[in-house]
Structures are given as structure tokens and as C-alpha cells.
Motif scaffolding. Structure first.
Motif, PDB file in Angstrom:
ATOM      1  N   GLY A  76       0.701  -1.217  -0.093  1.00  0.00           N
ATOM      2  CA  GLY A  76      -0.015   0.025   0.003  1.00  0.00           C
ATOM      3  C   GLY A  76       0.850   1.342   0.064  1.00  0.00           C
ATOM      4  N   LEU A  77       1.901   1.052   0.650  1.00  0.00           N
ATOM      5  CA  LEU A  77       2.926   2.378   0.650  1.00  0.00           C
ATOM      6  C   LEU A  77       3.497   2.644  -0.650  1.00  0.00           C
ATOM      7  CD1 LEU A  77       4.465   2.043   4.350  1.00  0.00           C
ATOM      8  CD2 LEU A  77       2.699   3.691   3.558  1.00  0.00           C
ATOM      9  N   ILE A  78       3.891   1.417  -1.163  1.00  0.00           N
ATOM     10  CA  ILE A  78       4.591   1.557  -2.402  1.00  0.00           C
ATOM     11  C   ILE A  78       3.410   2.102  -3.516  1.00  0.00           C
ATOM     12  CG2 ILE A  78       5.492   0.137  -4.388  1.00  0.00           C
ATOM     13  CD1 ILE A  78       6.885  -1.469  -1.998  1.00  0.00           C
ATOM     14  N   ALA A  79       2.307   1.699  -3.257  1.00  0.00           N
ATOM     15  CA  ALA A  79       1.307   2.150  -4.474  1.00  0.00           C
ATOM     16  C   ALA A  79       1.084   3.425  -4.072  1.00  0.00           C
ATOM     17  CB  ALA A  79      -0.016   1.249  -4.179  1.00  0.00           C
ATOM     18  N   ASP A  80       0.981   4.141  -2.974  1.00  0.00           N
ATOM     19  CA  ASP A  80       0.724   5.440  -2.677  1.00  0.00           C
ATOM     20  C   ASP A  80       1.918   6.163  -3.090  1.00  0.00           C
ATOM     21  OD1 ASP A  80      -0.656   7.508  -1.575  1.00  0.00           O
ATOM     22  OD2 ASP A  80       0.599   7.447   0.277  1.00  0.00           O
ATOM     23  N   LEU A  81       3.286   5.836  -3.098  1.00  0.00           N
ATOM     24  CA  LEU A  81       4.198   6.473  -3.403  1.00  0.00           C
ATOM     25  C   LEU A  81       4.184   6.619  -5.045  1.00  0.00           C
ATOM     26  CD1 LEU A  81       6.881   7.838  -2.601  1.00  0.00           C
ATOM     27  CD2 LEU A  81       8.096   5.453  -2.958  1.00  0.00           C
ATOM     28  N   VAL A  82       3.944   5.526  -5.767  1.00  0.00           N
ATOM     29  CA  VAL A  82       3.864   5.522  -7.234  1.00  0.00           C
ATOM     30  C   VAL A  82       2.828   6.505  -7.703  1.00  0.00           C
ATOM     31  CG1 VAL A  82       3.425   4.386  -9.194  1.00  0.00           C
ATOM     32  CG2 VAL A  82       4.995   3.206  -7.354  1.00  0.00           C
ATOM     33  N   MET A  83       1.642   6.286  -7.083  1.00  0.00           N
ATOM     34  CA  MET A  83       0.317   7.314  -7.346  1.00  0.00           C
ATOM     35  C   MET A  83       0.723   8.781  -7.198  1.00  0.00           C
ATOM     36  SD  MET A  83      -2.942   5.394  -6.793  1.00  0.00           S
ATOM     37  CE  MET A  83      -3.061   4.826  -5.194  1.00  0.00           C
ATOM     38  N   SER A  84       1.411   9.134  -6.082  1.00  0.00           N
ATOM     39  CA  SER A  84       2.035  10.535  -5.937  1.00  0.00           C
ATOM     40  C   SER A  84       2.782  10.997  -6.869  1.00  0.00           C
ATOM     41  CB  SER A  84       2.311  10.429  -4.540  1.00  0.00           C
ATOM     42  OG  SER A  84       3.626   9.926  -4.201  1.00  0.00           O
ATOM     43  N   HIS A  85       3.622  10.015  -7.507  1.00  0.00           N
ATOM     44  CA  HIS A  85       4.735  10.489  -8.533  1.00  0.00           C
ATOM     45  C   HIS A  85       3.978  10.652  -9.721  1.00  0.00           C
ATOM     46  CE1 HIS A  85       8.368  10.614  -6.332  1.00  0.00           C
ATOM     47  NE2 HIS A  85       8.126   9.477  -5.612  1.00  0.00           N
ATOM     48  N   GLY A  87       1.284  12.005 -10.223  1.00  0.00           N
ATOM     49  CA  GLY A  87       0.049  12.851 -10.214  1.00  0.00           C
ATOM     50  C   GLY A  87      -1.311  12.619  -9.466  1.00  0.00           C
ATOM     51  N   ILE A  88      -1.537  11.573  -8.921  1.00  0.00           N
ATOM     52  CA  ILE A  88      -2.672  11.259  -8.315  1.00  0.00           C
ATOM     53  C   ILE A  88      -2.572  11.497  -7.046  1.00  0.00           C
ATOM     54  CG2 ILE A  88      -4.363   9.326  -7.794  1.00  0.00           C
ATOM     55  CD1 ILE A  88      -3.476   7.992 -10.431  1.00  0.00           C
ATOM     56  N   ASP A  89      -3.417  12.249  -6.384  1.00  0.00           N
ATOM     57  CA  ASP A  89      -3.502  12.812  -5.021  1.00  0.00           C
ATOM     58  C   ASP A  89      -4.696  12.148  -4.451  1.00  0.00           C
ATOM     59  OD1 ASP A  89      -2.786  14.132  -2.760  1.00  0.00           O
ATOM     60  OD2 ASP A  89      -3.513  15.886  -3.388  1.00  0.00           O
ATOM     61  N   LEU A  90      -4.459  11.451  -3.463  1.00  0.00           N
ATOM     62  CA  LEU A  90      -5.677  10.753  -2.645  1.00  0.00           C
ATOM     63  C   LEU A  90      -5.598  11.441  -1.428  1.00  0.00           C
ATOM     64  CD1 LEU A  90      -5.224   7.001  -3.883  1.00  0.00           C
ATOM     65  CD2 LEU A  90      -6.697   8.782  -4.667  1.00  0.00           C
ATOM     66  N   LYS A  91      -4.880  12.237  -0.901  1.00  0.00           N
ATOM     67  CA  LYS A  91      -4.783  12.682   0.470  1.00  0.00           C
ATOM     68  C   LYS A  91      -5.704  13.909   0.478  1.00  0.00           C
ATOM     69  CE  LYS A  91      -0.198  10.946   1.145  1.00  0.00           C
ATOM     70  NZ  LYS A  91       0.948  11.348   1.513  1.00  0.00           N
ATOM     71  N   SER A  92      -5.928  14.938  -0.475  1.00  0.00           N
ATOM     72  CA  SER A  92      -7.063  15.811  -0.134  1.00  0.00           C
ATOM     73  C   SER A  92      -8.068  15.484  -1.369  1.00  0.00           C
ATOM     74  CB  SER A  92      -6.444  17.135  -0.919  1.00  0.00           C
ATOM     75  OG  SER A  92      -5.713  17.159  -1.885  1.00  0.00           O
ATOM     76  N   ARG A  93      -9.448  15.721  -0.758  1.00  0.00           N
ATOM     77  CA  ARG A  93     -10.270  15.190  -1.817  1.00  0.00           C
ATOM     78  C   ARG A  93     -11.281  16.294  -1.835  1.00  0.00           C
ATOM     79  NH1 ARG A  93     -15.091  11.272   0.237  1.00  0.00           N
ATOM     80  NH2 ARG A  93     -16.195  11.128  -1.645  1.00  0.00           N
ATOM     81  N   GLU A  94     -11.861  16.644  -3.015  1.00  0.00           N
ATOM     82  CA  GLU A  94     -12.737  17.763  -3.274  1.00  0.00           C
ATOM     83  C   GLU A  94     -14.070  16.934  -3.598  1.00  0.00           C
ATOM     84  OE1 GLU A  94     -11.520  20.548  -5.921  1.00  0.00           O
ATOM     85  OE2 GLU A  94      -9.655  20.789  -4.851  1.00  0.00           O
ATOM     86  N   LEU A  95     -15.196  17.245  -3.208  1.00  0.00           N
ATOM     87  CA  LEU A  95     -16.369  16.619  -3.538  1.00  0.00           C
ATOM     88  C   LEU A  95     -16.815  17.380  -4.772  1.00  0.00           C
ATOM     89  CD1 LEU A  95     -18.274  16.487  -0.132  1.00  0.00           C
ATOM     90  CD2 LEU A  95     -17.171  14.421  -1.587  1.00  0.00           C
ATOM     91  N   ALA A  96     -17.110  16.362  -5.779  1.00  0.00           N
ATOM     92  CA  ALA A  96     -17.439  16.929  -7.145  1.00  0.00           C
ATOM     93  C   ALA A  96     -19.247  17.060  -7.038  1.00  0.00           C
ATOM     94  CB  ALA A  96     -17.299  15.789  -8.185  1.00  0.00           C
TER      95      ALA A  96
END
Length: 98
Positions: A76-85, A87-96
Motif C-alpha cells: 500500500g505504501l509503495i502504491a501510494d508513493l507511485v501514485m503521488s509520483h 500525479g494522483i493525489d488521494l490525500k486531499s479530496r474535493e467533492l464533485a
């Protein structure tokens, strides 16, 4: 009267299944089943893991129960690191939805 015949037929069908199971259970006892891992072609950590399985199922189970969540957290940490690199930001979420 129809319900009575239905019940009697059901009981007779069930009894036929039970009688056959009793006849099968009366046969010779089977030899105890031994489950082991084949370690002849394994080397390194695979051989160690297979030997652990053969020697103690309790230790194998404990190691497996501990290992699975640890590996899940690492992946999970590796997947989070890859996604942040990428450009996918899952830490801040804006409601659509509005």
C-alpha cells in the motif's frame, strides 16, 4: 391426506440417504492422512518456509498471519508513493457533487 403422503415420501427419501451413509461409514477405516510440503527442489527462503510448514503448522500459521498484513502495508505504501509520483493525489479530496 396429500400433505401426509408428501411428508411420508420425504421421510422415506431422507431415510434412503441416511441408510446409504451408514453403510459407507461401516467400511474399513482409512489410514491417517499426512500433509507435507515437497522440499526436494526448493532452496533459500522457499525451503525454509516449506520446512517450517512441515515441522510446525502452528508456527507456519502464526508467521503467515503476521506476514500478510505487513506485506499489505508495504504494498500500500509503495502504491501510494507511485501514485503521488504520477500525479494522483488521494490525500486531499474535493467533492464533485453539488
Amino acid at each position: 391426506m396429500c400433505k401426509l403422503w408428501t411428508k411420508l415420501t420425504g421421510v422415506m427419501v431422507m431415510a434412503s440417504f441416511v441408510v446409504s451413509d451408514i453403510a459407507l461409514a461401516a467400511g474399513e477405516k482409512a489410514s491417517p492422512l499426512v500433509i507435507v510440503a515437497d522440499t526436494r527442489r526448493l532452496t533459500g527462503w522457499e525451503a525454509w518456509f516449506a520446512n517450517l510448514y512441515n515441522e510446525s503448522h502452528v508456527y507456519f500459521t502464526l508467521l503467515t498471519v503476521i506476514t500478510i498484513p505487513v506485506v499489505g502495508v508495504i504494498l500500500g505504501l509503495i502504491a501510494d508513493l507511485v501514485m503521488s509520483h504520477i500525479g494522483i493525489d488521494l490525500k486531499s479530496r474535493e467533492l464533485a457533487e453539488h
